[in-house]
Scaffold this motif. Sequence first.
Motif, PDB file in Angstrom:
ATOM      1  N   ILE A  36      -9.410  -2.137  -3.021  1.00  0.00           N
ATOM      2  CA  ILE A  36      -9.768  -3.556  -3.075  1.00  0.00           C
ATOM      3  C   ILE A  36      -8.555  -4.396  -2.681  1.00  0.00           C
ATOM      4  N   GLY A  37      -7.392  -4.034  -3.224  1.00  0.00           N
ATOM      5  CA  GLY A  37      -6.159  -4.735  -2.865  1.00  0.00           C
ATOM      6  C   GLY A  37      -5.866  -4.627  -1.377  1.00  0.00           C
ATOM      7  N   MET A  38      -6.116  -3.450  -0.802  1.00  0.00           N
ATOM      8  CA  MET A  38      -5.875  -3.257   0.626  1.00  0.00           C
ATOM      9  C   MET A  38      -6.801  -4.146   1.454  1.00  0.00           C
ATOM     10  N   LEU A  39      -8.044  -4.281   1.033  1.00  0.00           N
ATOM     11  CA  LEU A  39      -8.969  -5.170   1.749  1.00  0.00           C
ATOM     12  C   LEU A  39      -8.482  -6.615   1.711  1.00  0.00           C
ATOM     13  N   VAL A  40      -7.972  -7.037   0.572  1.00  0.00           N
ATOM     14  CA  VAL A  40      -7.501  -8.414   0.426  1.00  0.00           C
ATOM     15  C   VAL A  40      -6.262  -8.652   1.282  1.00  0.00           C
ATOM     16  N   VAL A  41      -5.267  -7.768   1.188  1.00  0.00           N
ATOM     17  CA  VAL A  41      -4.012  -8.000   1.923  1.00  0.00           C
ATOM     18  C   VAL A  41      -4.160  -7.754   3.421  1.00  0.00           C
ATOM     19  N   SER A  42      -5.221  -7.054   3.838  1.00  0.00           N
ATOM     20  CA  SER A  42      -5.388  -6.790   5.275  1.00  0.00           C
ATOM     21  C   SER A  42      -5.725  -8.057   6.051  1.00  0.00           C
ATOM     22  N   LEU A  43      -6.002  -9.138   5.350  1.00  0.00           N
ATOM     23  CA  LEU A  43      -6.313 -10.398   6.020  1.00  0.00           C
ATOM     24  C   LEU A  43      -5.067 -11.107   6.539  1.00  0.00           C
ATOM     25  N   VAL A  44      -3.881 -10.682   6.071  1.00  0.00           N
ATOM     26  CA  VAL A  44      -2.624 -11.325   6.463  1.00  0.00           C
ATOM     27  C   VAL A  44      -1.744 -10.296   7.176  1.00  0.00           C
ATOM     28  N   PRO A  45      -1.286 -10.592   8.396  1.00  0.00           N
ATOM     29  CA  PRO A  45      -0.425  -9.632   9.105  1.00  0.00           C
ATOM     30  C   PRO A  45       0.824  -9.293   8.296  1.00  0.00           C
ATOM     31  N   LEU A  46       1.282  -8.069   8.395  1.00  0.00           N
ATOM     32  CA  LEU A  46       2.475  -7.507   7.763  1.00  0.00           C
ATOM     33  C   LEU A  46       2.288  -7.195   6.279  1.00  0.00           C
ATOM     34  N   LEU A  47       1.383  -7.874   5.599  1.00  0.00           N
ATOM     35  CA  LEU A  47       1.165  -7.594   4.180  1.00  0.00           C
ATOM     36  C   LEU A  47       0.655  -6.179   3.920  1.00  0.00           C
ATOM     37  N   PRO A  48      -0.244  -5.620   4.741  1.00  0.00           N
ATOM     38  CA  PRO A  48      -0.687  -4.253   4.455  1.00  0.00           C
ATOM     39  C   PRO A  48       0.459  -3.250   4.418  1.00  0.00           C
ATOM     40  N   THR A  49       1.419  -3.392   5.306  1.00  0.00           N
ATOM     41  CA  THR A  49       2.567  -2.477   5.317  1.00  0.00           C
ATOM     42  C   THR A  49       3.372  -2.622   4.037  1.00  0.00           C
ATOM     43  N   LEU A  50       3.641  -3.839   3.619  1.00  0.00           N
ATOM     44  CA  LEU A  50       4.383  -4.066   2.377  1.00  0.00           C
ATOM     45  C   LEU A  50       3.604  -3.549   1.171  1.00  0.00           C
ATOM     46  N   TYR A  51       2.307  -3.736   1.186  1.00  0.00           N
ATOM     47  CA  TYR A  51       1.443  -3.281   0.094  1.00  0.00           C
ATOM     48  C   TYR A  51       1.497  -1.758  -0.036  1.00  0.00           C
ATOM     49  N   VAL A  52       1.364  -1.067   1.086  1.00  0.00           N
ATOM     50  CA  VAL A  52       1.395   0.398   1.068  1.00  0.00           C
ATOM     51  C   VAL A  52       2.753   0.889   0.588  1.00  0.00           C
ATOM     52  N   ILE A  53       3.827   0.275   1.047  1.00  0.00           N
ATOM     53  CA  ILE A  53       5.171   0.679   0.612  1.00  0.00           C
ATOM     54  C   ILE A  53       5.336   0.439  -0.890  1.00  0.00           C
ATOM     55  N   ALA A  54       4.866  -0.707  -1.370  1.00  0.00           N
ATOM     56  CA  ALA A  54       5.022  -1.038  -2.793  1.00  0.00           C
ATOM     57  C   ALA A  54       4.220  -0.095  -3.690  1.00  0.00           C
ATOM     58  N   LEU A  55       3.056   0.341  -3.229  1.00  0.00           N
ATOM     59  CA  LEU A  55       2.205   1.178  -4.074  1.00  0.00           C
ATOM     60  C   LEU A  55       2.238   2.659  -3.703  1.00  0.00           C
ATOM     61  N   PHE A  56       3.122   3.041  -2.808  1.00  0.00           N
ATOM     62  CA  PHE A  56       3.218   4.441  -2.393  1.00  0.00           C
ATOM     63  C   PHE A  56       3.505   5.358  -3.576  1.00  0.00           C
ATOM     64  N   VAL A  57       4.508   5.016  -4.376  1.00  0.00           N
ATOM     65  CA  VAL A  57       4.909   5.869  -5.505  1.00  0.00           C
ATOM     66  C   VAL A  57       3.816   5.951  -6.573  1.00  0.00           C
ATOM     67  N   PRO A  58       3.236   4.824  -7.036  1.00  0.00           N
ATOM     68  CA  PRO A  58       2.199   4.976  -8.069  1.00  0.00           C
ATOM     69  C   PRO A  58       0.943   5.709  -7.588  1.00  0.00           C
ATOM     70  N   VAL A  59       0.563   5.540  -6.321  1.00  0.00           N
ATOM     71  CA  VAL A  59      -0.595   6.271  -5.802  1.00  0.00           C
ATOM     72  C   VAL A  59      -0.283   7.761  -5.762  1.00  0.00           C
ATOM     73  N   LEU A  60       0.894   8.114  -5.285  1.00  0.00           N
ATOM     74  CA  LEU A  60       1.301   9.510  -5.234  1.00  0.00           C
ATOM     75  C   LEU A  60       1.382  10.098  -6.637  1.00  0.00           C
ATOM     76  N   ALA A  61       1.948   9.357  -7.584  1.00  0.00           N
ATOM     77  CA  ALA A  61       2.070   9.838  -8.963  1.00  0.00           C
ATOM     78  C   ALA A  61       0.695  10.037  -9.598  1.00  0.00           C
ATOM     79  N   ALA A  62      -0.220   9.098  -9.385  1.00  0.00           N
ATOM     80  CA  ALA A  62      -1.571   9.229  -9.943  1.00  0.00           C
ATOM     81  C   ALA A  62      -2.274  10.454  -9.357  1.00  0.00           C
ATOM     82  N   GLY A  63      -2.094  10.683  -8.060  1.00  0.00           N
ATOM     83  CA  GLY A  63      -2.683  11.857  -7.419  1.00  0.00           C
ATOM     84  C   GLY A  63      -2.090  13.154  -7.943  1.00  0.00           C
ATOM     85  N   PHE A  64      -0.787  13.176  -8.133  1.00  0.00           N
ATOM     86  CA  PHE A  64      -0.127  14.351  -8.700  1.00  0.00           C
ATOM     87  C   PHE A  64      -0.701  14.670 -10.074  1.00  0.00           C
ATOM     88  N   ARG A  65      -0.759  13.635 -10.940  1.00  0.00           N
ATOM     89  CA  ARG A  65      -1.256  13.860 -12.299  1.00  0.00           C
ATOM     90  C   ARG A  65      -2.716  14.322 -12.294  1.00  0.00           C
TER      91      ARG A  65
END
Length: 151
Positions: A36-65
């Motif tokens: 949902i967050g990705m859909l929202v930030v995809s409306l503004v250029p450059l924000l999707p890249t920052l969003y993915v970088i900011a949430l890379f670690v928690p997404v990876l950690a949640a997947g690991f667990r």
Amino acid sequence: MDFQTSVKTCLTQKYATFSGRGSRSEFWWFMLAYFIGMLVVSLVPLLPTLYVIALFVPVLAAGFRRMQDTGRPGWYFVIPSIYNLLMRIFGVGQVEMNPETGMPMEMPSTGGMMVSALLGLIGLVLAIVFIYWLTRPSEPEPNAYGAPPQA
């Protein structure tokens, strides 16, 4: 675990926690919030890249667990990502497009298309296997990664 609790847990309490186990609801609610967050930030250029970088670690950690909760090693969670990255780097049969017409400059060879189809099929099988693993119930007893998570 509900939506808000899952997001709070993954972003604050377990931001970079790769040990232990994560429940199905924790993982899937967090993934829903992420998309949902990705859909929202995809409306503004450059924000999707920052969003993915900011949430890379928690997404990876949640997947690991989550993988560890099903009794599999957490690092398995990165296999589809590595496969996707390699496909993008060494992509076979990429077609150069004419910028004026938007049409292909030349058609890919049959061999290149066959390899691309085979690699795409492998990616599809990987996706199905991982979705199956990530949707499995938690192991009810303690496993090598710890006690069962609190739902």
